[in-house]
Design an enzyme around this catalytic site. Structure first.
Site, PDB file in Angstrom:
ATOM      1  N   SER A 270      42.330  37.013  33.075  1.00 60.97           N
ATOM      2  CA  SER A 270      42.434  38.042  34.122  1.00 60.97           C
ATOM      3  C   SER A 270      43.708  38.882  33.944  1.00 60.97           C
ATOM      4  O   SER A 270      43.817  39.606  32.964  1.00 60.97           O
ATOM      5  CB  SER A 270      42.349  37.376  35.502  1.00 60.97           C
ATOM      6  OG  SER A 270      42.235  38.335  36.513  1.00 60.97           O
TER       7      SER A 270
ATOM      8  N   HIS B 138      36.718  40.169  34.225  1.00 62.46           N
ATOM      9  CA  HIS B 138      35.741  39.861  35.294  1.00 62.46           C
ATOM     10  C   HIS B 138      34.620  40.899  35.353  1.00 62.46           C
ATOM     11  O   HIS B 138      34.160  41.266  36.433  1.00 62.46           O
ATOM     12  CB  HIS B 138      36.422  39.830  36.675  1.00 62.46           C
ATOM     13  CG  HIS B 138      37.613  38.949  36.786  1.00 62.46           C
ATOM     14  ND1 HIS B 138      37.549  37.575  36.678  1.00 62.46           N
ATOM     15  CD2 HIS B 138      38.930  39.241  37.001  1.00 62.46           C
ATOM     16  CE1 HIS B 138      38.761  37.062  36.835  1.00 62.46           C
ATOM     17  NE2 HIS B 138      39.619  38.047  37.020  1.00 62.46           N
TER      18      HIS B 138
END
Length: 227
Positions: A123, A164
């Site tokens: 991330s 994501h």
């Protein structure tokens, strides 16, 4: 080598095959593993999850604390130099990059890359290796009327980035990316892109997930599945 992970719940072993690959890539019996949890503001529960996992994979773990502590720059450099594997955690990318700049972590990580260490992250810890990434930092900080923003990374991987990519709040990335001249790499959860000596390939802990290369041309958005 850089292993940029799009996402996944580490505590639920969703990235386990990727984590194993990270450890194997060090080519050491008991590699020194350094976790940099700046983006989560050094969240202790998160630190425990990551360190427990990597200890179970045979690593000697250490953590670089940069939030809520007085930090000595020499110690920062020493920890980074001593590590065989450096893993950057998720959270607020914008906050992380500011703190890194303050302590020279950005420069130390570029040196670590050049010296051949294994660099990884998920991330925010994936965005940081690219030129810039699609970040939800404003949402994390509770800014009024938050919107996704570009946050500048270290620029080692010469693309823009979206982690994501399969999550609902990243669906708008294609639109957000409109008109950019630089190609982008969008990575779904449980997938990682490996950047090794200017070659790029994909590894997965879920075979049904993908990473994509996005680019704009006269015909509009082009999207190619990476392998």
């Amino acid at each position: 080598m850089i292993i940029a992970i799009g996402g996944g719940e580490v505590s639920q072993n969703q990235t386990y095959d990727i984590d194993k690959f990270i450890v194997e890539s060090s080519k050491k019996e008991n590699p020194n593993f350094l976790f940099i949890p700046t983006a989560s503001k050094d969240d202790e529960a998160y630190i425990k999850v990551i360190n427990n996992l990597y200890e179970s994979l045979g690593c000697k773990t250490n953590t670089l604390y940069l939030s809520n502590v007085k930090v000595n720059k020499e110690e920062v450099n020493q920890k980074i130099e001593n590590a065989d594997i450096i893993y950057v955690g998720g959270g607020n990318t914008q906050y992380m990059m500011k703190v890194w700049e303050e302590y020279g972590v950005d420069k130390a990580l570029i040196r670590a890359y050049k010296s051949g260490k294994v660099l990884a992250g998920l991330s925010a810890g994936s965005i940081c290796w690219f030129i810039a990434g699609h970040s939800d930092s404003e949402y994390i900080e509770g800014v009024e009327n938050p919107k996704p923003i570009w946050v500048k990374g270290l620029g080692i991987i010469p693309y823009l980035h979206c982690p994501h990519y399969d999550e609902p709040d990243r669906v708008g990335f294609d639109e957000f990316y409109v008109g950019q001249l630089t190609d982008a790499i969008a990575i779904e959860n449980q997938v990682a892109v490996v950047w090794d000596n200017y070659k790029m390939y994909v590894i997965k802990s879920n075979p049904n997930k993908n990473a994509y290369k996005l680019s704009w041309s006269d015909t509009g958005l082009n999207k190619e599945v990476l392998s």
